[in-house]
Design an enzyme around this catalytic site. Structure first.
Site, PDB file in Angstrom:
ATOM      1  N   GLY A  31       0.721  -0.998  -0.160  1.00 49.29           N
ATOM      2  CA  GLY A  31      -0.003  -0.020  -0.026  1.00 49.29           C
ATOM      3  C   GLY A  31       0.920   1.294   0.216  1.00 49.29           C
ATOM      4  O   GLY A  31       1.974   0.966   0.110  1.00 49.29           O
ATOM      5  N   LEU A  32       0.510   2.698  -0.258  1.00 46.05           N
ATOM      6  CA  LEU A  32       0.769   3.166  -0.657  1.00 46.05           C
ATOM      7  C   LEU A  32       1.521   3.785   0.881  1.00 46.05           C
ATOM      8  O   LEU A  32       1.704   3.348   2.347  1.00 46.05           O
ATOM      9  CB  LEU A  32       0.229   4.955  -0.482  1.00 46.05           C
ATOM     10  CG  LEU A  32      -1.013   4.446  -2.185  1.00 46.05           C
ATOM     11  CD1 LEU A  32      -1.879   5.684  -2.134  1.00 46.05           C
ATOM     12  CD2 LEU A  32       0.236   5.228  -3.325  1.00 46.05           C
ATOM     13  N   SER A  33       2.752   5.051   0.538  1.00 47.63           N
ATOM     14  CA  SER A  33       3.126   5.497   1.798  1.00 47.63           C
ATOM     15  C   SER A  33       1.842   6.218   3.168  1.00 47.63           C
ATOM     16  O   SER A  33       1.039   7.016   2.359  1.00 47.63           O
ATOM     17  CB  SER A  33       4.540   7.082   1.953  1.00 47.63           C
ATOM     18  OG  SER A  33       5.072   6.719   1.936  1.00 47.63           O
ATOM     19  N   GLY A  34       2.305   5.976   4.524  1.00 46.43           N
ATOM     20  CA  GLY A  34       0.792   6.063   5.170  1.00 46.43           C
ATOM     21  C   GLY A  34      -0.363   5.721   5.243  1.00 46.43           C
ATOM     22  O   GLY A  34      -1.703   5.958   5.742  1.00 46.43           O
ATOM     23  N   GLY A  36      -0.779   3.387   6.419  1.00 48.87           N
ATOM     24  CA  GLY A  36      -0.967   2.013   7.558  1.00 48.87           C
ATOM     25  C   GLY A  36      -0.373   0.993   8.167  1.00 48.87           C
ATOM     26  O   GLY A  36      -0.658   0.561   9.191  1.00 48.87           O
ATOM     27  N   LYS A  37       0.909   0.984   6.927  1.00 51.29           N
ATOM     28  CA  LYS A  37       0.803  -0.806   7.263  1.00 51.29           C
ATOM     29  C   LYS A  37       1.941  -1.139   8.157  1.00 51.29           C
ATOM     30  O   LYS A  37       1.759  -2.400   9.059  1.00 51.29           O
ATOM     31  CB  LYS A  37       2.088  -1.278   6.017  1.00 51.29           C
ATOM     32  CG  LYS A  37       1.445  -0.940   4.711  1.00 51.29           C
ATOM     33  CD  LYS A  37       2.391  -0.962   3.343  1.00 51.29           C
ATOM     34  CE  LYS A  37       3.550   0.298   3.707  1.00 51.29           C
ATOM     35  NZ  LYS A  37       3.109   1.720   3.014  1.00 51.29           N
ATOM     36  N   SER A 105       5.771  -1.902  -1.812  1.00 51.15           N
ATOM     37  CA  SER A 105       5.430  -2.811  -3.073  1.00 51.15           C
ATOM     38  C   SER A 105       4.783  -2.028  -3.656  1.00 51.15           C
ATOM     39  O   SER A 105       3.159  -2.825  -4.100  1.00 51.15           O
ATOM     40  CB  SER A 105       5.599  -4.470  -2.256  1.00 51.15           C
ATOM     41  OG  SER A 105       5.181  -4.941  -1.715  1.00 51.15           O
TER      42      SER A 105
HETATM   43  P1  ADP Z   1       2.627   3.088   5.968  1.00 51.87           P
HETATM   44  O1  ADP Z   1       3.385   2.279   7.230  1.00 51.87           O
HETATM   45  O2  ADP Z   1       1.658   2.636   5.341  1.00 51.87           O
HETATM   46  O3  ADP Z   1       3.421   4.137   5.200  1.00 51.87           O
HETATM   47  P2  ADP Z   1       2.020   3.976   8.876  1.00 51.87           P
HETATM   48  O4  ADP Z   1       1.488   2.947   9.930  1.00 51.87           O
HETATM   49  O5  ADP Z   1       3.505   4.642   8.955  1.00 51.87           O
HETATM   50  O6  ADP Z   1       2.178   3.931   6.846  1.00 51.87           O
HETATM   51  O7  ADP Z   1       1.867   5.294   8.854  1.00 51.87           O
HETATM   52  C1  ADP Z   1      -0.383   5.428   9.187  1.00 51.87           C
HETATM   53  C2  ADP Z   1      -0.594   6.699   9.977  1.00 51.87           C
HETATM   54  O8  ADP Z   1      -2.201   6.598   9.604  1.00 51.87           O
HETATM   55  C3  ADP Z   1      -0.184   6.247  11.691  1.00 51.87           C
HETATM   56  O9  ADP Z   1      -0.467   7.488  12.024  1.00 51.87           O
HETATM   57  C4  ADP Z   1      -2.127   6.292  11.760  1.00 51.87           C
HETATM   58  O10 ADP Z   1      -2.125   5.637  13.414  1.00 51.87           O
HETATM   59  C5  ADP Z   1      -2.786   6.295  10.801  1.00 51.87           C
HETATM   60  N1  ADP Z   1      -3.968   5.510  10.401  1.00 51.87           N
HETATM   61  C6  ADP Z   1      -5.227   6.648  10.544  1.00 51.87           C
HETATM   62  N2  ADP Z   1      -6.041   5.052  10.373  1.00 51.87           N
HETATM   63  C7  ADP Z   1      -5.559   3.543  10.651  1.00 51.87           C
HETATM   64  C8  ADP Z   1      -5.902   2.156   9.668  1.00 51.87           C
HETATM   65  N3  ADP Z   1      -7.258   2.137  10.131  1.00 51.87           N
HETATM   66  N4  ADP Z   1      -4.808   1.446  10.337  1.00 51.87           N
HETATM   67  C9  ADP Z   1      -3.592   2.457  10.292  1.00 51.87           C
HETATM   68  N5  ADP Z   1      -3.023   3.322  10.745  1.00 51.87           N
HETATM   69  C10 ADP Z   1      -4.278   4.017  10.035  1.00 51.87           C
END
Ligand code: ADP
Length: 197
Positions: A31-34, A36-37, A105
């Protein structure tokens, strides 16, 4: 001995899984950056550990800053990044450990490289889906701002493509669900596969 048929478990893996009382899988978040991975990976690991499952998160940032610090974000480097991660995941798999991977990915080609190495039966692709607008608004690491300012090249979703998975094991809409709800859905879906009968 190396087992060439990806769909047949080696005896040594079966023994290790029996000791750990679980079936190993690679949970592959994309999934995209941000999207929630990372957040989901960390909570998923905690919850699985509480239920007695041995698992391990391989986080993109650690890999990028340490193991793969020689690689950039060109298509070839992204492929090599994922190839190495997939090989490491395979080692965990063969040790009976449930592996949770949190990497953008971004393309079908990249994810197929991982699937080929890990083996189709053990590769659980989970699409952590949040709209680019929501991800950009969250901008957890300030990367979208930098990408918009042209300070980061090849940034997924902005200057580099993200292809949605065509047939993921599971899709989780993190722009609609809470973190807790997202993790609960994932656990519900993977539990039958990781639990020993
Ligand atoms: P990634 O690893 O995909 O780049 P991050 O986990 O670092 O993403 O960041 C995701 C952000 O979105 C966090 O600040 C998290 O608190 C917020 N968020 C909001 N809703 C959700 C959700 N349902 N699942 C995961 N993250 C979430």
């Amino acid at each position: 001995m190396q087992n060439n048929n990806q769909n047949i478990k080696s005896e040594v893996r079966k023994t290790k899984e029996a000791i750990l009382n679980q079936n190993a899988k690679v949970i592959w978040f994309t999934g995209l950056s941000g999207a929630g991975k990372t957040t989901i990976s960390v909570l998923l690991e905690q919850k699985l550990l509480k239920q007695g499952f041995i698992c391990n998160v391989i986080d993109g940032d650690i890999i990028r800053h340490k193991l793969n610090k020689d690689l950039g974000f060109s298509e070839n480097d992204r492929l090599e990044n994922i190839r190495r991660i997939a090989e490491i995941s395979k080692m965990f798999l063969e040790t009976g450990v449930i592996t949770i991977n949190a990497f953008v990915s971004p393309t079908e080609k990249i994810r197929n490289v991982a699937k080929e190495i890990i083996g189709e039966n053990d590769f659980l692709e989970i699409f952590i889906n949040s709209s680019i607008e929501v991800c950009e608004n969250r901008d957890v690491k300030g990367l979208y701002k930098k990408a918009r300012e042209g300070k980061i090249s090849d940034f997924t979703g902005i200057t580099s493509p993200y292809e949605n998975p065509k047939n993921p094991f599971l899709e989780v809409r993190t722009d609609i669900l809470s973190i807790e709800q997202s993790v609960e859905i994932i656990i519900k879906n993977i539990l039958p596969l990781i639990k020993k009968d």
